[in-house]
Design a protein around this motif. Structure first.
Motif, mmCIF file in Angstrom:
data_model
loop_
_atom_site.group_PDB
_atom_site.id
_atom_site.type_symbol
_atom_site.label_atom_id
_atom_site.label_comp_id
_atom_site.label_asym_id
_atom_site.label_seq_id
_atom_site.Cartn_x
_atom_site.Cartn_y
_atom_site.Cartn_z
ATOM 1 N N ARG A 153 14.111 -23.861 -10.173
ATOM 2 C CA ARG A 153 14.514 -22.479 -9.979
ATOM 3 C C ARG A 153 14.065 -21.567 -11.114
ATOM 4 O O ARG A 153 13.887 -20.357 -10.918
ATOM 5 C CB ARG A 153 16.047 -22.401 -9.844
ATOM 6 C CG ARG A 153 16.624 -23.074 -8.608
ATOM 7 C CD ARG A 153 16.238 -22.367 -7.318
ATOM 8 N NE ARG A 153 16.681 -20.983 -7.273
ATOM 9 C CZ ARG A 153 17.882 -20.587 -6.842
ATOM 10 N NH1 ARG A 153 18.754 -21.502 -6.399
ATOM 11 N NH2 ARG A 153 18.194 -19.317 -6.804
ATOM 12 N N LEU A 154 13.895 -22.127 -12.319
ATOM 13 C CA LEU A 154 13.581 -21.303 -13.493
ATOM 14 C C LEU A 154 12.119 -21.414 -13.929
ATOM 15 O O LEU A 154 11.751 -20.901 -14.984
ATOM 16 C CB LEU A 154 14.499 -21.692 -14.658
ATOM 17 C CG LEU A 154 15.998 -21.507 -14.405
ATOM 18 C CD1 LEU A 154 16.809 -22.002 -15.588
ATOM 19 C CD2 LEU A 154 16.325 -20.051 -14.093
ATOM 20 N N VAL A 168 17.675 -22.094 -22.677
ATOM 21 C CA VAL A 168 17.401 -21.201 -23.803
ATOM 22 C C VAL A 168 16.785 -19.914 -23.265
ATOM 23 O O VAL A 168 15.683 -19.922 -22.715
ATOM 24 C CB VAL A 168 16.459 -21.860 -24.826
ATOM 25 C CG1 VAL A 168 16.235 -20.935 -26.022
ATOM 26 C CG2 VAL A 168 17.028 -23.201 -25.294
ATOM 27 N N MET A 169 17.493 -18.806 -23.451
ATOM 28 C CA MET A 169 17.080 -17.513 -22.913
ATOM 29 C C MET A 169 16.703 -16.588 -24.055
ATOM 30 O O MET A 169 17.583 -16.109 -24.792
ATOM 31 C CB MET A 169 18.221 -16.916 -22.083
ATOM 32 C CG MET A 169 18.650 -17.831 -20.954
ATOM 33 S SD MET A 169 19.992 -17.158 -19.969
ATOM 34 C CE MET A 169 19.932 -18.297 -18.554
ATOM 35 N N THR A 221 16.252 -11.056 -22.067
ATOM 36 C CA THR A 221 17.631 -11.033 -21.585
ATOM 37 C C THR A 221 18.310 -9.692 -21.855
ATOM 38 O O THR A 221 19.103 -9.207 -21.043
ATOM 39 C CB THR A 221 18.446 -12.160 -22.237
ATOM 40 O OG1 THR A 221 17.709 -13.383 -22.189
ATOM 41 C CG2 THR A 221 19.774 -12.365 -21.520
ATOM 42 N N PHE A 222 17.991 -9.078 -23.010
ATOM 43 C CA PHE A 222 18.641 -7.834 -23.424
ATOM 44 C C PHE A 222 17.605 -6.860 -23.976
ATOM 45 O O PHE A 222 16.598 -7.262 -24.568
ATOM 46 C CB PHE A 222 19.675 -8.101 -24.524
ATOM 47 C CG PHE A 222 20.782 -9.017 -24.117
ATOM 48 C CD1 PHE A 222 21.913 -8.523 -23.489
ATOM 49 C CD2 PHE A 222 20.700 -10.384 -24.368
ATOM 50 C CE1 PHE A 222 22.941 -9.373 -23.110
ATOM 51 C CE2 PHE A 222 21.728 -11.233 -24.002
ATOM 52 C CZ PHE A 222 22.852 -10.728 -23.367
ATOM 53 N N ALA A 223 17.886 -5.565 -23.798
ATOM 54 C CA ALA A 223 17.100 -4.548 -24.501
ATOM 55 C C ALA A 223 17.479 -4.592 -25.980
ATOM 56 O O ALA A 223 18.546 -5.097 -26.353
ATOM 57 C CB ALA A 223 17.379 -3.168 -23.916
ATOM 58 N N VAL A 242 17.340 -14.142 -12.582
ATOM 59 C CA VAL A 242 17.337 -15.411 -13.321
ATOM 60 C C VAL A 242 18.757 -15.955 -13.425
ATOM 61 O O VAL A 242 19.017 -17.134 -13.144
ATOM 62 C CB VAL A 242 16.726 -15.218 -14.726
ATOM 63 C CG1 VAL A 242 16.798 -16.520 -15.520
ATOM 64 C CG2 VAL A 242 15.282 -14.751 -14.615
ATOM 65 N N LEU A 243 19.688 -15.097 -13.813
ATOM 66 C CA LEU A 243 21.078 -15.546 -13.915
ATOM 67 C C LEU A 243 21.663 -15.863 -12.543
ATOM 68 O O LEU A 243 22.517 -16.742 -12.420
ATOM 69 C CB LEU A 243 21.917 -14.485 -14.618
ATOM 70 C CG LEU A 243 21.646 -14.314 -16.117
ATOM 71 C CD1 LEU A 243 22.567 -13.240 -16.707
ATOM 72 C CD2 LEU A 243 21.818 -15.623 -16.868
#
Length: 220
Positions: A88-89, A108-109, A114-116, A129-130
Motif C-alpha cells: 500500500r505504501l 518512517v514518515m 507529512t507537514f508543511a 497515505v495515512l
C-alpha cells in the motif's frame, strides 16, 4: 537441555520453516518460525513447572506444541501485515522497517512530506497515505500503535519538543478519526533527542525531521 531442544523442534514444526522473501526472492527462515520456537520454549517451561516429575517430558512437548502454534501465529500475523503495508505504501516516500527479533513494524514518515514547515497539521496531500495505513491497522486490529515525533536540533529544545509532540498527536488523531481504536494508539514527542543521522548538514537534519508509527505485535 535435550528436552528444551525437542520443545523447540516441536514449535518450529508447527510451521513450514522456510519461505521465499517476497522482496528479495531469497529463501529464508520464516519469521513465524522464530515465534514458534520462542512460544515452544515458553510453553514447555510452563507445562514443566506445573507438572509432577514423572510426566514432565510428555507435558513439555504438549506445552511446546501449543506455545509454538501461538508464537508462530503472531509471526505470521505480522508478516502478512508488513507485506500489505509495503504494497500500500510503495512509492509514497514512507519507509517500512521490520525488527526481526521483536517483530515490530516501524513506518518512517519524513517531515517534509507529512507537514508543511513549522506546522503541526498533516498536509492534505498526505491524507491518502495515512488512509492506507489506517486501512491496514483496522484490518489487523490486534496490534498496538505508538506514534512518535522527532525534530532536528535547530532552534530551542522546548520548541522542538512541543512541535514533535503536536505532530505525533496530529498523526495519531488522524488514525483514530479513520476508525483505529483510540485505546490502541499513543503519541509521544521526542524533540531532538533521537536523531537517526548527523545534524551537521541539511541531509542529516532532513532525516531527523520525521514521524514514526511503531506497530507492536499482539501480546497473545
Amino acid at each position: 537441555m535435550r528436552l528444551l531442544i525437542a520443545a523447540l523442534a516441536a514449535g518450529a514444526a508447527t510451521l513450514a520453516g522456510c519461505t521465499t522473501n517476497p522482496y528479495t526472492g531469497e529463501r529464508q527462515v520464516a519469521k513465524g518460525t522464530y515465534g514458534a520456537a520462542i512460544g515452544a520454549a515458553i510453553g514447555c517451561g510452563i507445562a514443566t513447572a506445573t507438572t509432577k516429575h514423572g510426566k514432565r517430558n510428555e507435558r513439555c512437548l504438549q506445552g511446546a506444541a501449543i506455545g509454538g502454534a501461538t508464537g508462530g501465529g503472531v509471526g505470521v500475523y505480522m508478516d502478512v501485515q508488513e507485506k500489505k503495508l509495503r504494497d500500500r505504501l510503495a512509492g509514497v516516500g514512507v519507509g517500512v522497517q521490520r525488527d526481526k527479533n521483536t517483530g515490530i513494524i516501524t513506518l518512517v514518515m519524513p517531515g517534509n512530506i507529512t507537514f508543511a514547515t513549522a506546522q503541526t497539521s498533516v498536509r492534505a496531500d498526505f491524507y491518502p497515505v495515512l488512509d492506507a495505513v489506517a486501512d491496514v491497522l483496522n484490518e489487523y486490529d490486534e496490534t498496538s500503535i505508538t506514534v512518535s515525533g522527532h525534530t532536528d536540533n535547530v532552534g530551542r529544545a522546548d520548541y522542538n519538543q512541543n512541535l514533535s509532540q503536536q505532530r505525533a498527536s496530529s498523526v495519531a488523531g488522524y488514525l483514530v478519526n479513520k476508525g483505529v481504536a483510540g485505546n490502541r494508539v499513543s503519541a509521544i514527542g521526542y524533540g531532538m533527542n533521537q536523531p537517526v543521522a548527523s545534524n551537521a548538514n541539511e541531509s542529516g537534519r532532513s532525516q531527523n525531521r520525521r514521524v514514526e508509527i511503531v506497530i507492536n505485535p499482539p501480546r497473545g
